[in-house]
Design an enzyme around this catalytic site. Structure first.
Site, PDB file in Angstrom:
ATOM      1  N   GLY A 124      31.556 140.049 -30.050  1.00  0.00           N
ATOM      2  CA  GLY A 124      31.281 139.494 -31.369  1.00  0.00           C
ATOM      3  C   GLY A 124      30.547 138.180 -31.180  1.00  0.00           C
ATOM      4  O   GLY A 124      29.325 138.094 -31.284  1.00  0.00           O
ATOM      5  N   CYS A 158      40.705 118.098 -49.869  1.00  0.00           N
ATOM      6  CA  CYS A 158      41.809 117.135 -49.827  1.00  0.00           C
ATOM      7  C   CYS A 158      42.806 117.450 -48.726  1.00  0.00           C
ATOM      8  O   CYS A 158      43.946 117.858 -49.000  1.00  0.00           O
ATOM      9  CB  CYS A 158      42.478 117.094 -51.194  1.00  0.00           C
ATOM     10  SG  CYS A 158      41.285 116.599 -52.423  1.00  0.00           S
TER      11      CYS A 158
END
Ligand code: LLP
Length: 426
Positions: free
Chosen positions: A275, A344
């Site tokens: 991959g 955040c």
């Protein structure tokens, strides 16, 4: 040669300036070089020329349809781990007869569909899965082609989250349990034994774990042969590493020499499931600086790309090289900076402690982002996932448009009075 080069001061992907891509498609943006993917595919197959082999690209690394289409046209097979990946391969024009189906949790529906389209092989990971496959195939009146994924208990010496070949990992069947399961499979009319499989981990930078795994697999192949069970293929999985920072992964030639040297006169077809090696270096992630910020002497570049777009640094502490796209001779003062996103969380960084000269509005390139980049992106913080572009020579094409908020919200609905009253205590 890497597909990202600096020409006339500006970073280019093949012959296209990254500034032009950002202007055309906006940021954050993934861009892939078609030529780099093709070159890697050809180098891999060339290294094994002379021995029957097939590359089954691990779709999870980058499952964009255009990437799959490119690899299908080059002649690749595919390694899939879900029904979704199977449908992607089919839509991209891939041949189901070249697909191997990996993964520890195949559902009945996934098995049915894979049998219906005629995948090349199921890489079976447990006795329970073999039972299920036997029953599904019998019910459909089919013979399921199988290979057992054996866990060779080899230390891949990579990040623990992407190491898969140790006995404490959830993957594969212990070597000692494999012969019995093979005998059972061989005696079952709805199963057809095709091969043997292993995959010991990802981003391996040494050859010895691959060789150790192969030795264990070959010993098992001999045991099976003496039991009268002949195999058509040996699938060695993926895992070959790339250079993100200072790593020195083996060349494809060294990998092939090590493996072919171990095989001796055996002529089983070799399958590989690469991959990362095929697509990582072909991809770049583009992000723009929104703010330059200083806190107590620490410098931050707050960029418009975040952990939801490129999760690897936050999840694995992975290092991706980051460079300013524009001409370095025109840049201001170089500082030690953390490149952080707007999400955040303190884990929302693309790189820490980097030497960069950049101002608000500047474009940054995050390198080696073609594998496990977009595929691991999410909508965390209700952010739209980035667009993806394919580049070849001086041409470029949008291969996935940027998500919109409507895309994100399309699957949700308001309760709007359909439930009577708020639950007790609400
Ligand atoms: N075959 C199987 C059965 C696999 O599980 C994997 C990857 C591959 C092939 C392809 O391995 P590769 O050639 O790409 O190393 N998200 C992580 C990587 C997870 C790899 C999972 N399995 C990362 O970003 O590093």
């Amino acid at each position: 040669m890497l597909p990202v080069q600096r020409t006339c001061g500006v970073l280019h992907l093949e012959d296209v300036a990254l500034t032009a891509l950002a202007e055309c498609y906006g940021t954050p943006l993934y861009a892939y070089s078609a030529s780099a993917i093709a070159a890697r595919y050809r180098a891999f197959t060339a290294a094994f020329e002379g021995h029957p082999h097939r590359l089954c690209y691990a779709v999870k690394a980058n499952s964009n349809l255009a990437v799959l289409e490119l690899l299908a046209k080059l002649g690749a097979g595919f390694d899939i781990v879900s029904g979704g990946e199977l449908e992607r391969v089919l839509r991209a024009g891939g041949d189901p007869g070249s697909v191997v189906f990996s993964g520890v949790g195949k559902t009945v529906a996934e098995m049915e569909r894979a049998l219906e389209v005629g995948v090349a092989c199921f890489n079976v990971e447990s006795a329970a899965e073999l039972d299920r496959l036997e029953a599904v195939a019998a019910r459909l009146g089919r013979r399921a082609p199988v290979s057992l994924r054996v866990n060779p208990d080899v230390d891949a010496a990579t990040h623990p989250y992407i190491s898969t070949g140790l006995k404490e990992n959830k993957f594969g069947i212990p070597v000692a349990a494999a012969p019995d399961l093979y005998r059972r499979a061989a005696a079952t009319p709805s199963l057809e034994v095709r091969g043997i499989d292993c995959h010991i981990g990802s981003q391996l930078t040494r050859l010895d774990p691959f060789v150790a795994a192969l030795d264990r697999i070959l010993a098992l192949v001999e045991t099976l042969e003496s039991d009268g069970i002949a195999l058509e293929h040996i699938d060695l999985g993926g895992g070959l590493g790339v250079r993100y920072e200072e790593e020195d992964p083996p060349s494809i030639a060294a990998y092939a020499t090590a493996i072919l040297g171990r095989l001796g006169n055996r002529r089983e077809t070799l399958l590989f499931e690469p991959g990362r090696w095929l697509v990582a270096e072909a991809g770049v992630f583009l992000t723009r600086v929104e703010y330059v910020k200083e806190n107590e002497g620490r410098h931050f570049l707050v960029v418009d790309g975040a952990m939801n777009d490129l999760l690897r640094p936050a999840l694995y502490g992975s290092w991706h090289s980051i460079e300013a796209v524009g001409d370095p001779t025109q840049a201001g003062k170089t500082e030690t900076v953390d490149v952080v996103g707007p999400v955040c969380e303190s884990s929302d960084f693309l790189g820490k402690g980097r030497q960069l000269a950049a101002c608000a509005g500047d474009l940054l390139a995050v390198h080696t982002a073609g594998a496990y980049g977009f595929g691991m992106a999410s909508n965390y913080n209700s952010r739209n996932r980035p667009a993806e572009v394919m580049v070849q020579g001086n041409r470029h094409m949008l291969v996935r448009r940027r998500e919109t908020l409507d895309d994100q919200l399309a699957l949700e609905r308001l309760v709007a009075g359909s439930l009577d009253a708020p639950p007790d205590g609400a």
